[in-house]
Design a protein around this motif. Sequence first.
Motif, PDB file in Angstrom:
ATOM      1  N   ASN A 216       1.110  -1.162   0.561  1.00  0.00           N
ATOM      2  CA  ASN A 216      -0.357   0.124   0.040  1.00  0.00           C
ATOM      3  C   ASN A 216       0.548   1.219   0.278  1.00  0.00           C
ATOM      4  N   LYS A 217       1.933   1.208   0.469  1.00  0.00           N
ATOM      5  CA  LYS A 217       2.554   2.000   1.220  1.00  0.00           C
ATOM      6  C   LYS A 217       3.472   2.860  -0.097  1.00  0.00           C
ATOM      7  N   ASP A 218       4.156   1.832  -0.547  1.00  0.00           N
ATOM      8  CA  ASP A 218       5.592   2.328  -1.122  1.00  0.00           C
ATOM      9  C   ASP A 218       5.286   1.540  -3.467  1.00  0.00           C
ATOM     10  N   TYR A 219       3.602   1.022  -3.413  1.00  0.00           N
ATOM     11  CA  TYR A 219       3.561   0.952  -4.348  1.00  0.00           C
ATOM     12  C   TYR A 219       2.060   0.770  -4.935  1.00  0.00           C
ATOM     13  N   TYR A 220       1.031   1.068  -4.402  1.00  0.00           N
ATOM     14  CA  TYR A 220       0.329   1.761  -4.542  1.00  0.00           C
ATOM     15  C   TYR A 220      -0.325   3.181  -4.783  1.00  0.00           C
TER      16      TYR A 220
END
Length: 239
Positions: A216-220
């Motif tokens: 969630n934090k670094d990709y989405y």
Amino acid sequence: MENKTSKYFKYAIGEIILVVIGILIALSINNWNENLKDRSIEQGYLIALKEEFNYNLIELDNMMERNNFNGDKALELSNLMGPDDPTITEKEFADLAMDMTNFEVQYRPNKAVLDEIISSGKLAIFTNNELKFALSSYNGKLTKIKFQEEEHSVVRMQVIAIMNAKGNAKKLLMDEKWKGFGISKSKFELGNLQLLQSQELENELVDFIITSRYLNKDYYLELKKEIESVSRLIDKEIN
């Protein structure tokens, strides 16, 4: 004779100049028509892309919410683990375990319009170079995300494997929604609460939480920013 020859050459040169001018005018009109046609096609694609990216943004928000939900349930279950006797019921364990693992996290956007533009070579008609670069590199960003999703999926399957190997799968299906599957109650006494004392499961839950949060934090989140940026570029180009 010299006078007639001179007039003839002047006349011939004039004819050539008129022909050249005519050709240039015709080419200019043709180029103008082609450009007008390209702009019309571009506008159609821009409108379609806007709808496609709006849809994908909604789908991404939904997937981020689902991923966050899964991670929260895994964290809740992880915090209950330890060598002491369990403090929750079989039903509560089953609800947490199924909520955490029931839905796989896979973002699959609609790319029909974008793929058509790229495969047909129509990306070349777009006038905004920044938008062209963003569209051409979009699939690469999705591929990068897919690798992280697969890493998280591997951990999810390992969690499920431990529960199946050392627990009771039927007793995980204690919610009313599973009754329609026709699965009867387990005749074995073994339940799933002993899994709360499994160091192996706790380790996998930690990996599950980390890969979920990282996704969630670094990709989405980065993809969401990219989609919003592309949408703004598209808005500027729509007449």
